[in-house]
Scaffold this active site. Structure first.
Site, PDB file in Angstrom:
ATOM      1  N   GLU A 140       0.561  -0.676   0.199  1.00 13.60           N
ATOM      2  CA  GLU A 140      -0.027   0.074   0.187  1.00 13.60           C
ATOM      3  C   GLU A 140       0.549   1.750   0.044  1.00 13.60           C
ATOM      4  OE1 GLU A 140      -3.624   0.925   2.079  1.00 13.60           O
ATOM      5  OE2 GLU A 140      -4.488  -1.088   1.746  1.00 13.60           O
ATOM      6  N   TYR A 184      -2.299   4.174   6.788  1.00 13.20           N
ATOM      7  CA  TYR A 184      -2.207   3.002   6.811  1.00 13.20           C
ATOM      8  C   TYR A 184      -0.547   3.410   6.404  1.00 13.20           C
ATOM      9  CZ  TYR A 184      -0.927  -1.456   5.862  1.00 13.20           C
ATOM     10  OH  TYR A 184      -0.892  -2.909   5.797  1.00 13.20           O
ATOM     11  N   ARG A 234     -10.271  -8.591   6.156  1.00 15.78           N
ATOM     12  CA  ARG A 234     -10.129  -8.124   4.462  1.00 15.78           C
ATOM     13  C   ARG A 234     -10.158  -9.227   3.658  1.00 15.78           C
ATOM     14  NH1 ARG A 234      -3.511  -8.177   6.290  1.00 15.78           N
ATOM     15  NH2 ARG A 234      -4.679  -9.642   7.826  1.00 15.78           N
ATOM     16  N   TYR A 330     -17.523   1.077   4.153  1.00 21.07           N
ATOM     17  CA  TYR A 330     -16.136   1.270   4.750  1.00 21.07           C
ATOM     18  C   TYR A 330     -16.406   2.111   5.747  1.00 21.07           C
ATOM     19  CZ  TYR A 330     -13.295  -2.531   2.686  1.00 21.07           C
ATOM     20  OH  TYR A 330     -12.931  -3.830   2.564  1.00 21.07           O
ATOM     21  N   TYR A 334     -13.392   6.486   3.077  1.00 19.96           N
ATOM     22  CA  TYR A 334     -12.377   5.794   2.464  1.00 19.96           C
ATOM     23  C   TYR A 334     -12.317   5.733   1.032  1.00 19.96           C
ATOM     24  CZ  TYR A 334     -11.621   0.376   0.437  1.00 19.96           C
ATOM     25  OH  TYR A 334     -10.984  -0.705  -0.627  1.00 19.96           O
ATOM     26  N   ASP A 336      -9.339   3.884  -2.647  1.00 17.97           N
ATOM     27  CA  ASP A 336      -8.529   2.672  -3.135  1.00 17.97           C
ATOM     28  C   ASP A 336      -7.409   2.140  -4.167  1.00 17.97           C
ATOM     29  OD1 ASP A 336      -8.235  -0.420  -2.857  1.00 17.97           O
ATOM     30  OD2 ASP A 336     -10.780  -0.958  -3.737  1.00 17.97           O
TER      31      ASP A 336
HETATM   32  N1  LIG Z   1      -1.283 -10.077   4.882  1.00 20.51           N
HETATM   33  C1  LIG Z   1      -1.501  -9.694   4.022  1.00 20.51           C
HETATM   34  O1  LIG Z   1      -0.990  -9.211   2.568  1.00 20.51           O
HETATM   35  C2  LIG Z   1      -0.036  -7.726   4.481  1.00 20.51           C
HETATM   36  C3  LIG Z   1      -0.086  -7.122   3.615  1.00 20.51           C
HETATM   37  C4  LIG Z   1       0.827  -6.131   3.613  1.00 20.51           C
HETATM   38  C5  LIG Z   1       1.128  -5.639   4.833  1.00 20.51           C
HETATM   39  N2  LIG Z   1       1.175  -6.758   5.585  1.00 20.51           N
HETATM   40  C6  LIG Z   1       1.801  -6.714   6.685  1.00 20.51           C
HETATM   41  O2  LIG Z   1       2.258  -7.907   7.289  1.00 20.51           O
HETATM   42  C7  LIG Z   1       2.125  -8.092   8.885  1.00 20.51           C
HETATM   43  C8  LIG Z   1       1.487  -8.783   9.413  1.00 20.51           C
HETATM   44  O3  LIG Z   1       0.387  -8.937   8.749  1.00 20.51           O
HETATM   45  P1  LIG Z   1      -0.892  -9.950   8.641  1.00 20.51           P
HETATM   46  O4  LIG Z   1      -1.485 -10.390   8.109  1.00 20.51           O
HETATM   47  O5  LIG Z   1      -0.226 -11.530   9.945  1.00 20.51           O
HETATM   48  O6  LIG Z   1      -1.649  -9.363  10.178  1.00 20.51           O
HETATM   49  P2  LIG Z   1      -2.329 -10.577  11.515  1.00 20.51           P
HETATM   50  O7  LIG Z   1      -3.588  -9.143  12.342  1.00 20.51           O
HETATM   51  O8  LIG Z   1      -3.195 -11.232  10.996  1.00 20.51           O
HETATM   52  O9  LIG Z   1      -0.861 -10.196  11.965  1.00 20.51           O
HETATM   53  C9  LIG Z   1      -0.606  -9.109  13.181  1.00 20.51           C
HETATM   54  C10 LIG Z   1      -0.562  -9.633  14.679  1.00 20.51           C
HETATM   55  O10 LIG Z   1       0.290  -8.137  15.188  1.00 20.51           O
HETATM   56  C11 LIG Z   1      -0.231  -8.356  16.952  1.00 20.51           C
HETATM   57  N3  LIG Z   1       0.213  -6.895  17.459  1.00 20.51           N
HETATM   58  C12 LIG Z   1      -0.805  -6.436  16.962  1.00 20.51           C
HETATM   59  N4  LIG Z   1       0.072  -5.317  17.768  1.00 20.51           N
HETATM   60  C13 LIG Z   1       0.185  -5.204  18.424  1.00 20.51           C
HETATM   61  C14 LIG Z   1       0.648  -4.986  19.747  1.00 20.51           C
HETATM   62  N5  LIG Z   1       1.271  -3.652  20.100  1.00 20.51           N
HETATM   63  N6  LIG Z   1       1.726  -5.723  20.749  1.00 20.51           N
HETATM   64  C15 LIG Z   1       2.561  -7.302  19.845  1.00 20.51           C
HETATM   65  N7  LIG Z   1       0.870  -7.820  19.549  1.00 20.51           N
HETATM   66  C16 LIG Z   1       0.834  -7.464  18.139  1.00 20.51           C
HETATM   67  C17 LIG Z   1      -1.896  -8.857  16.497  1.00 20.51           C
HETATM   68  O11 LIG Z   1      -2.460  -9.461  17.239  1.00 20.51           O
HETATM   69  C18 LIG Z   1      -1.451 -10.008  15.695  1.00 20.51           C
HETATM   70  O12 LIG Z   1      -1.566 -10.985  16.016  1.00 20.51           O
HETATM   71  C19 LIG Z   1       1.645  -6.674   9.146  1.00 20.51           C
HETATM   72  O13 LIG Z   1       2.594  -5.448   9.350  1.00 20.51           O
HETATM   73  C20 LIG Z   1       1.163  -6.170   8.309  1.00 20.51           C
HETATM   74  O14 LIG Z   1       0.708  -4.613   7.473  1.00 20.51           O
HETATM   75  C21 LIG Z   1       0.226  -8.185   5.541  1.00 20.51           C
HETATM   76  O1  LIG Z   2      -2.914  -7.609   1.092  1.00 18.56           O
HETATM   77  C1  LIG Z   2      -2.094  -6.243   1.114  1.00 18.56           C
HETATM   78  O2  LIG Z   2      -1.414  -6.274   0.496  1.00 18.56           O
HETATM   79  C2  LIG Z   2      -2.876  -4.686   1.961  1.00 18.56           C
HETATM   80  O3  LIG Z   2      -3.278  -4.703   1.147  1.00 18.56           O
HETATM   81  C3  LIG Z   2      -4.367  -4.779   2.741  1.00 18.56           C
HETATM   82  O4  LIG Z   2      -5.495  -3.685   1.563  1.00 18.56           O
HETATM   83  P1  LIG Z   2      -7.068  -4.246   0.018  1.00 18.56           P
HETATM   84  O5  LIG Z   2      -6.127  -5.092  -0.895  1.00 18.56           O
HETATM   85  O6  LIG Z   2      -7.788  -3.226  -0.304  1.00 18.56           O
HETATM   86  O7  LIG Z   2      -7.458  -4.913   1.177  1.00 18.56           O
HETATM   87  P2  LIG Z   2      -8.888  -5.795   1.487  1.00 18.56           P
HETATM   88  O8  LIG Z   2      -9.432  -5.767   2.810  1.00 18.56           O
HETATM   89  O9  LIG Z   2      -8.256  -7.263   0.962  1.00 18.56           O
HETATM   90  O10 LIG Z   2      -9.509  -5.399   0.037  1.00 18.56           O
HETATM   91  C4  LIG Z   2      -9.256  -6.172  -1.170  1.00 18.56           C
HETATM   92  C5  LIG Z   2     -10.510  -5.397  -2.481  1.00 18.56           C
HETATM   93  O11 LIG Z   2     -12.128  -6.404  -2.245  1.00 18.56           O
HETATM   94  C6  LIG Z   2     -13.115  -4.864  -1.733  1.00 18.56           C
HETATM   95  N1  LIG Z   2     -13.580  -5.504  -1.256  1.00 18.56           N
HETATM   96  C7  LIG Z   2     -13.628  -5.565   0.254  1.00 18.56           C
HETATM   97  C8  LIG Z   2     -14.496  -6.636   1.142  1.00 18.56           C
HETATM   98  C9  LIG Z   2     -15.396  -7.188   0.387  1.00 18.56           C
HETATM   99  O12 LIG Z   2     -16.638  -7.587   1.060  1.00 18.56           O
HETATM  100  N2  LIG Z   2     -15.911  -6.622  -0.889  1.00 18.56           N
HETATM  101  C10 LIG Z   2     -14.748  -5.975  -1.186  1.00 18.56           C
HETATM  102  O13 LIG Z   2     -15.141  -5.736  -2.804  1.00 18.56           O
HETATM  103  C11 LIG Z   2     -11.927  -3.536  -1.203  1.00 18.56           C
HETATM  104  O14 LIG Z   2     -12.534  -2.780  -1.380  1.00 18.56           O
HETATM  105  C12 LIG Z   2     -10.610  -3.788  -2.208  1.00 18.56           C
HETATM  106  O15 LIG Z   2     -10.472  -2.957  -3.633  1.00 18.56           O
HETATM  107  C13 LIG Z   2      -4.850  -4.158   3.914  1.00 18.56           C
HETATM  108  O16 LIG Z   2      -4.324  -3.253   3.829  1.00 18.56           O
HETATM  109  C14 LIG Z   2      -3.327  -5.067   4.076  1.00 18.56           C
HETATM  110  O17 LIG Z   2      -4.261  -5.544   4.919  1.00 18.56           O
HETATM  111  C15 LIG Z   2      -1.774  -4.845   3.238  1.00 18.56           C
HETATM  112  O18 LIG Z   2      -1.647  -4.232   3.807  1.00 18.56           O
END
Ligand SMILES: NC(=O)c1ccc[n+]([C@@H]2O[C@H](COP(=O)([O-])OP(=O)(O)OC[C@H]3O[C@@H](n4cnc5c(N)ncnc54)[C@H](O)[C@@H]3O)[C@@H](O)[C@H]2O)c1
Ligand SMILES: O=C(O)[C@H]1O[C@H](OP(=O)(O)OP(=O)(O)OC[C@H]2O[C@@H](n3ccc(=O)[nH]c3=O)[C@H](O)[C@@H]2O)[C@H](O)[C@@H](O)[C@@H]1O
Length: 388
Positions: A140, A184, A234, A330, A334, A336
């Site tokens: 993002e 964010y 998400r 949202y 919001y 996108d």
């Molecule tokens: N899943 C994705 O595709 C994605 C995409 C882009 C970025 N990220 C980044 O990767 C990282 C992990 O993402 P995820 O998908 O596993 O998310 P998630 O929410 O499943 O995991 C984050 C974890 O961090 C913990 N946490 C948050 N604040 C805390 C605090 N103050 N102290 C202790 N623990 C804390 C939460 O309890 C949670 O278990 C994040 O930094 C997110 O921004 C993820």
């Molecule tokens: O995963 C990533 O790489 C990053 O992008 C995500 O952002 P985004 O992809 O916008 O998040 P989603 O909630 O997965 O939404 C994806 C798209 O689906 C749409 N959406 C979401 C939920 C729904 O019920 N319907 C729907 O159309 C959203 O508007 C968006 O366009 C989140 O910001 C983070 O977890 C992360 O940083």
């Protein structure tokens, strides 16, 4: 005895201790699983919750890895143990963050604090104690593509130069301040800049990861089952919830935005390469995604509907999707990202990593998991009000 593990340059990999902050989340749980099953490394797992890694921790002492993983329940916002734990480790991986879009415009202060202020001590302790840091940022930070500002019918929109996202050349393009969605991305960008500056001025050894929509089992929660009924996770979990409840999938603003989805297990391979090849990973920012898995959100919904029908044996709904405005879904503020294709040059060159799993295959294994894990609980939850 298993053969000694070697890095990409053929050198033996020494066992290390990893301080993993946010280890109890989606990505953390998969990373812990991989580290326990396939490496000799130790993990100090820090999080407020541990539900997603309970299977690795309990029953106490019963797993071959039991003495290599230690859970510390703590909130990094205020806990004096943090510096000590970072000092005990060779490497810190910071995953902790608020990272669900529904929070960015409704809880912008919490979002900014979580993604910037709360990460500051982690960076500081790593820098002051000369510890390596792998920090999780996000795709993002690129915001919108340059191409999104061209006229709708411009042929340049088809030119990759206007949409492919490159770590070292693409600009970061966010909306105006009242579009709080970008709280964010902006906080993540500033912490990236701070880490980069710590590297440049104080020699911090760092790697920054920019995940592009990693998805798979254990992502987020199903509202009303293992998370709040009114919660908005998400897209994978939103659509899974709709499919489990046999409700139409909600397409925000027509589902026209495009995303590339990568299977969590492929992405974890990339993180493992970063962990075990510091000489190749330090000082770099890496896109981690799958450029071959691009769909519009509408296409994602259609594919998930088809795959879910296959794995559950239930026929799809006659009207499988419904359009909803982003304001309704949202709330105000919001905005996108239009399109997210990762450039893979840097990660290919430094780590030789490429994703393998097609969107269909990753949805099939993920939705099989969702069905197995939640279908019965959802059925009971739906039946309950009627029984009362
Ligand atoms: N899943 C994705 O595709 C994605 C995409 C882009 C970025 N990220 C980044 O990767 C990282 C992990 O993402 P995820 O998908 O596993 O998310 P998630 O929410 O499943 O995991 C984050 C974890 O961090 C913990 N946490 C948050 N604040 C805390 C605090 N103050 N102290 C202790 N623990 C804390 C939460 O309890 C949670 O278990 C994040 O930094 C997110 O921004 C993820
Ligand atoms: O995963 C990533 O790489 C990053 O992008 C995500 O952002 P985004 O992809 O916008 O998040 P989603 O909630 O997965 O939404 C994806 C798209 O689906 C749409 N959406 C979401 C939920 C729904 O019920 N319907 C729907 O159309 C959203 O508007 C968006 O366009 C989140 O910001 C983070 O977890 C992360 O940083």
């Amino acid at each position: 005895m298993a053969a000694a593990r070697v890095d990409l340059d053929g050198k033996p990999i020494k066992a290390m201790t990893i301080c993993m902050i946010g280890a109890g989340g989606f990505i953390g749980s998969h990373l812990c699983e991989k580290l326990m099953a396939e490496t000799p490394h130790k993990v100090l797992a820090l999080d407020v919750y541990n539900d997603k890694i309970k299977h690795l921790l309990e029953p106490a002492g019963s797993h071959p890895w039991s003495d290599r993983i230690q859970f510390h329940r703590l909130n990094i916002k205020q806990d004096s143990r943090l510096e000590g734990l970072i000092k005990m480790a060779d490497l810190t991986i910071n995953l902790a963050a608020i990272c669900t879009p529904a929070d960015y415009n409704t809880r912008p202060l919490d979002t900014i604090y979580s993604n910037f202020i709360d990460a500051l001590p982690v960076v500081k302790y790593c820098s002051e104690n000369s510890k390596r840091l792998i920090h999780f940022s996000t795709c993002e930070v690129y915001g919108k593509t340059i191409g999104s500002f061209l006229p709708k019918d411009s042929p340049l929109r088809q030119d990759p130069a206007y949409y492919v996202l490159k770590e070292d050349t693409s600009p970061c393009i966010f909306g105006s301040i009242e579009k709080q969605r970008w709280s964010y991305a902006c906080a993540k960008q500033l912490i990236e800049r701070l880490i980069y500056a710590e590297g440049a001025e104080n020699g911090l050894e760092f790697t920054i990861v920019r995940p592009f929509n990693w998805i798979g089992p254990r992502m987020d929660f199903i509202p009303g089952i293992d998370g709040p009924s009114e919660g908005v996770p998400r897209v994978l979990a939103c659509f899974s919830n709709n499919l489990l409840r046999r409700e139409p999938l909600k397409l925000v603003d027509g589902g026209e935005s495009q995303r590339t989805f990568v299977y969590i297990k492929d992405a974890i391979e990339a993180v493992m390469l970063m962990i075990e090849n510091p000489a190749r990973a330090n000082g770099h920012i890496f896109n981690v995604g799958n450029p071959n898995n691009e769909v519009t959100v509408r296409q994602l919904g259609e594919m998930m509907t088809e795959v879910y029908s296959k794995v559950s044996g239930e026929p799809p709904l006659e009207v499988p999707t419904v359009d909803v405005s982003s304001k309704e879904f949202y709330g105000v503020g919001y905005d996108d990202s239009d399109k997210r294709i990762p450039d893979m040059t840097i990660i290919n060159k430094q780590l030789g990593w490429d994703p393998k799993t097609s969107l269909w295959d990753l949805l099939e294994s993920t939705l099989t998991y969702q069905h197995r894990t939640y279908a019965e609980a959802v059925k009971q939850a739906i039946a309950k009000p009627a029984a009362n």
